[in-house]
Design a protein around this motif. Structure first.
Motif, PDB file in Angstrom:
ATOM      1  N   GLY A 141     -12.932  41.777  36.862  1.00  0.00           N
ATOM      2  CA  GLY A 141     -13.180  41.933  38.289  1.00  0.00           C
ATOM      3  C   GLY A 141     -12.813  43.290  38.845  1.00  0.00           C
ATOM      4  O   GLY A 141     -13.129  43.586  40.002  1.00  0.00           O
ATOM      5  N   ASP A 142     -12.154  44.134  38.050  1.00  0.00           N
ATOM      6  CA  ASP A 142     -11.895  45.506  38.488  1.00  0.00           C
ATOM      7  C   ASP A 142     -13.223  46.256  38.635  1.00  0.00           C
ATOM      8  O   ASP A 142     -14.093  46.168  37.764  1.00  0.00           O
ATOM      9  CB  ASP A 142     -11.030  46.257  37.470  1.00  0.00           C
ATOM     10  CG  ASP A 142      -9.554  45.922  37.575  1.00  0.00           C
ATOM     11  OD1 ASP A 142      -9.141  45.372  38.612  1.00  0.00           O
ATOM     12  OD2 ASP A 142      -8.814  46.215  36.617  1.00  0.00           O
ATOM     13  N   PHE A 143     -13.356  46.980  39.723  1.00  0.00           N
ATOM     14  CA  PHE A 143     -14.482  47.892  39.886  1.00  0.00           C
ATOM     15  C   PHE A 143     -13.964  49.304  39.607  1.00  0.00           C
ATOM     16  O   PHE A 143     -12.998  49.741  40.231  1.00  0.00           O
ATOM     17  CB  PHE A 143     -15.060  47.813  41.303  1.00  0.00           C
ATOM     18  CG  PHE A 143     -15.792  46.531  41.589  1.00  0.00           C
ATOM     19  CD1 PHE A 143     -17.177  46.468  41.495  1.00  0.00           C
ATOM     20  CD2 PHE A 143     -15.100  45.385  41.953  1.00  0.00           C
ATOM     21  CE1 PHE A 143     -17.857  45.291  41.755  1.00  0.00           C
ATOM     22  CE2 PHE A 143     -15.773  44.198  42.224  1.00  0.00           C
ATOM     23  CZ  PHE A 143     -17.155  44.153  42.123  1.00  0.00           C
ATOM     24  N   GLU A 169      -6.999  41.515  43.881  1.00  0.00           N
ATOM     25  CA  GLU A 169      -5.726  42.230  43.867  1.00  0.00           C
ATOM     26  C   GLU A 169      -5.899  43.603  44.505  1.00  0.00           C
ATOM     27  O   GLU A 169      -6.254  44.576  43.850  1.00  0.00           O
ATOM     28  CB  GLU A 169      -5.216  42.388  42.426  1.00  0.00           C
ATOM     29  CG  GLU A 169      -4.879  41.078  41.740  1.00  0.00           C
ATOM     30  CD  GLU A 169      -4.260  41.304  40.374  1.00  0.00           C
ATOM     31  OE1 GLU A 169      -3.320  42.130  40.279  1.00  0.00           O
ATOM     32  OE2 GLU A 169      -4.731  40.682  39.420  1.00  0.00           O
ATOM     33  N   TRP A 229     -11.849  49.236  43.366  1.00  0.00           N
ATOM     34  CA  TRP A 229     -11.856  47.985  44.137  1.00  0.00           C
ATOM     35  C   TRP A 229     -11.515  46.810  43.241  1.00  0.00           C
ATOM     36  O   TRP A 229     -11.838  46.811  42.044  1.00  0.00           O
ATOM     37  CB  TRP A 229     -13.210  47.750  44.794  1.00  0.00           C
ATOM     38  CG  TRP A 229     -13.203  46.595  45.773  1.00  0.00           C
ATOM     39  CD1 TRP A 229     -13.681  45.336  45.585  1.00  0.00           C
ATOM     40  CD2 TRP A 229     -12.634  46.606  47.075  1.00  0.00           C
ATOM     41  NE1 TRP A 229     -13.473  44.562  46.692  1.00  0.00           N
ATOM     42  CE2 TRP A 229     -12.822  45.326  47.646  1.00  0.00           C
ATOM     43  CE3 TRP A 229     -11.983  47.588  47.848  1.00  0.00           C
ATOM     44  CZ2 TRP A 229     -12.386  44.995  48.923  1.00  0.00           C
ATOM     45  CZ3 TRP A 229     -11.555  47.249  49.124  1.00  0.00           C
ATOM     46  CH2 TRP A 229     -11.760  45.966  49.649  1.00  0.00           C
ATOM     47  N   ASN A 230     -10.865  45.816  43.819  1.00  0.00           N
ATOM     48  CA  ASN A 230     -10.647  44.517  43.175  1.00  0.00           C
ATOM     49  C   ASN A 230     -10.471  43.496  44.284  1.00  0.00           C
ATOM     50  O   ASN A 230      -9.532  43.594  45.081  1.00  0.00           O
ATOM     51  CB  ASN A 230      -9.416  44.551  42.265  1.00  0.00           C
ATOM     52  CG  ASN A 230      -9.247  43.253  41.488  1.00  0.00           C
ATOM     53  OD1 ASN A 230      -9.117  42.177  42.062  1.00  0.00           O
ATOM     54  ND2 ASN A 230      -9.238  43.348  40.167  1.00  0.00           N
ATOM     55  N   LEU A 244      -7.177  47.087  32.200  1.00  0.00           N
ATOM     56  CA  LEU A 244      -8.233  46.724  33.141  1.00  0.00           C
ATOM     57  C   LEU A 244      -8.390  45.217  33.168  1.00  0.00           C
ATOM     58  O   LEU A 244      -8.488  44.581  32.113  1.00  0.00           O
ATOM     59  CB  LEU A 244      -9.556  47.390  32.742  1.00  0.00           C
ATOM     60  CG  LEU A 244      -9.577  48.920  32.791  1.00  0.00           C
ATOM     61  CD1 LEU A 244     -10.868  49.459  32.180  1.00  0.00           C
ATOM     62  CD2 LEU A 244      -9.409  49.419  34.212  1.00  0.00           C
ATOM     63  N   GLU A 245      -8.417  44.654  34.362  1.00  0.00           N
ATOM     64  CA  GLU A 245      -8.551  43.214  34.518  1.00  0.00           C
ATOM     65  C   GLU A 245      -9.991  42.840  34.859  1.00  0.00           C
ATOM     66  O   GLU A 245     -10.756  43.665  35.370  1.00  0.00           O
ATOM     67  CB  GLU A 245      -7.602  42.712  35.609  1.00  0.00           C
ATOM     68  CG  GLU A 245      -6.130  42.892  35.255  1.00  0.00           C
ATOM     69  CD  GLU A 245      -5.209  42.248  36.267  1.00  0.00           C
ATOM     70  OE1 GLU A 245      -5.727  41.714  37.291  1.00  0.00           O
ATOM     71  OE2 GLU A 245      -3.990  42.275  36.057  1.00  0.00           O
ATOM     72  N   ILE A 276      -9.684  52.794  39.289  1.00  0.00           N
ATOM     73  CA  ILE A 276     -10.079  51.490  39.831  1.00  0.00           C
ATOM     74  C   ILE A 276     -10.273  51.686  41.336  1.00  0.00           C
ATOM     75  O   ILE A 276      -9.333  52.058  42.040  1.00  0.00           O
ATOM     76  CB  ILE A 276      -9.000  50.425  39.568  1.00  0.00           C
ATOM     77  CG1 ILE A 276      -8.789  50.243  38.062  1.00  0.00           C
ATOM     78  CG2 ILE A 276      -9.373  49.096  40.225  1.00  0.00           C
ATOM     79  CD1 ILE A 276      -7.563  49.410  37.714  1.00  0.00           C
ATOM     80  N   LYS A 279     -18.380  47.448  36.864  1.00  0.00           N
ATOM     81  CA  LYS A 279     -17.497  46.297  37.044  1.00  0.00           C
ATOM     82  C   LYS A 279     -17.055  45.786  35.683  1.00  0.00           C
ATOM     83  O   LYS A 279     -17.864  45.679  34.765  1.00  0.00           O
ATOM     84  CB  LYS A 279     -18.213  45.171  37.812  1.00  0.00           C
ATOM     85  CG  LYS A 279     -17.321  43.959  38.067  1.00  0.00           C
ATOM     86  CD  LYS A 279     -18.088  42.854  38.776  1.00  0.00           C
ATOM     87  CE  LYS A 279     -17.211  41.624  38.985  1.00  0.00           C
ATOM     88  NZ  LYS A 279     -17.949  40.512  39.634  1.00  0.00           N
ATOM     89  N   ARG A 313      -4.377  46.978  43.182  1.00  0.00           N
ATOM     90  CA  ARG A 313      -4.945  47.729  42.062  1.00  0.00           C
ATOM     91  C   ARG A 313      -5.885  48.844  42.531  1.00  0.00           C
ATOM     92  O   ARG A 313      -6.227  49.735  41.757  1.00  0.00           O
ATOM     93  CB  ARG A 313      -5.704  46.786  41.120  1.00  0.00           C
ATOM     94  CG  ARG A 313      -4.815  45.773  40.426  1.00  0.00           C
ATOM     95  CD  ARG A 313      -5.585  44.865  39.484  1.00  0.00           C
ATOM     96  NE  ARG A 313      -6.210  45.604  38.375  1.00  0.00           N
ATOM     97  CZ  ARG A 313      -5.560  46.037  37.305  1.00  0.00           C
ATOM     98  NH1 ARG A 313      -4.241  45.841  37.210  1.00  0.00           N
ATOM     99  NH2 ARG A 313      -6.201  46.679  36.354  1.00  0.00           N
ATOM    100  N   ILE A 314      -6.272  48.787  43.800  1.00  0.00           N
ATOM    101  CA  ILE A 314      -7.207  49.781  44.325  1.00  0.00           C
ATOM    102  C   ILE A 314      -6.567  51.165  44.328  1.00  0.00           C
ATOM    103  O   ILE A 314      -5.432  51.347  44.772  1.00  0.00           O
ATOM    104  CB  ILE A 314      -7.653  49.389  45.751  1.00  0.00           C
ATOM    105  CG1 ILE A 314      -8.385  48.039  45.727  1.00  0.00           C
ATOM    106  CG2 ILE A 314      -8.541  50.464  46.350  1.00  0.00           C
ATOM    107  CD1 ILE A 314      -8.716  47.505  47.087  1.00  0.00           C
TER     108      ILE A 314
END
Length: 268
Positions: free
Chosen positions: A77-79, A259, A255-256, A74-75, A253, A64, A262-263
């Motif tokens: 909270g991006d998984f 957003e 999961w998010n 990459l933001e 990415i 994460k 972004r997945i």
């Protein structure tokens, strides 16, 4: 927390209980007899733990993103998913390379163990390979005397988790086979000289002044920087990443929570 170590310990305990019961305590047990609760749990969880341990250790590991140092790529909270075999097959826990598969390439987004505290995982972009001379002058990245191609894209604003990047300017940068976006804040210095740590290995390979820095990457090491160039705690401040600290290459990415668009985005 070293999750790989926790998995390994759980694997040993569950496997040990199962094996001990099979060889010792379960020898005289009737086939239709009910298993002791502890043995039943061990037999149920051991295969699951083994599969998860092998997947995370040798194929793919999830992470994460906790900070904004890789914005806008990459933001927070991006998984993400990290490829564990691109840079070689390594023994879990001790991270000792067993089989050479490939080497990090300039421009890769890489997860590694922070040299100052290997219990922490960091993610940055590979800027300098072993033997490279990396310079960053007046917001221009220069590698081995050649300016890295940089083209203005526009503005970028990120608001979230207490962070607010209003004046960020975005540029398309080309590093090796990678074409990606970086963010620059014109009013910020290219390096805050007084924040540079003075005791990292091969510190003499680097020179600093108000206009930027110049570093020669030692053999077996890599120079890392965040895409959020003026708000990233990276190699310019704490030094080079040794090969033994490499975890893997970030590639997607998955999961998010904030957003969904972004997945499934692949990381350039």
């Amino acid at each position: 927390m070293n999750f790989a170590l926790i998995l390994f310990v759980a694997l040993l305990i569950s496997g040990g209980i199962w094996l001990f019961d099979a060889l010792v305590t379960g020898k005289g047990r009737a086939k239709d007899a009910k298993l002791p609760l502890l043995v039943d749990y061990a037999r149920s969880f051991f295969p699951v733990i083994l599969v998860v341990f092998l997947l995370r250790s040798f194929l793919v590991e999830p992470f994460k993103i906790p900070s904004g140092s890789m914005l806008p790529t990459l933001e927070i909270g991006d998984f993400i998913l990290v490829n564990k075999y691109d840079y070689g097959i390594r023994l879990p826990i001790i991270n000792q390379k067993l089989i050479e598969v490939g080497q990090p390439q300039r421009g890769d987004v890489m997860v590694f163990r922070y040299p100052k505290d290997p219990s922490l995982d960091y993610i940055k972009r590979v800027i300098g390979l072993p033997g490279d001379v990396v310079e960053y002058r007046e917001k221009q990245l220069i590698i081995n005397g050649r300016p890295v191609p940089l083209a203005r894209v526009g503005e970028y604003q990120y608001v979230g988790s207490g962070l607010n990047y209003i004046n960020g300017q975005t540029y398309q940068e080309v590093l090796g086979e990678h074409r990606h976006t970086v963010m620059i804040q014109p009013e910020a210095p290219p390096v805050v000289v007084h924040q540079v740590e003075g005791d990292f290995p091969y510190r003499d390979n680097c020179t600093y002044n108000e206009s930027g820095f110049k570093c020669r990457v030692p053999e077996g090491h890599y120079f890392m920087m965040g895409d959020n160039r003026d708000a990233s705690n990276d190699s310019r401040y704490w030094g080079f990443v040794p090969d033994r600290n490499i975890v893997g290459r970030a590639f997607m990415i998955w999961w998010n929570f904030g957003e969904f668009g972004r997945i499934g985005h692949f990381i350039e």
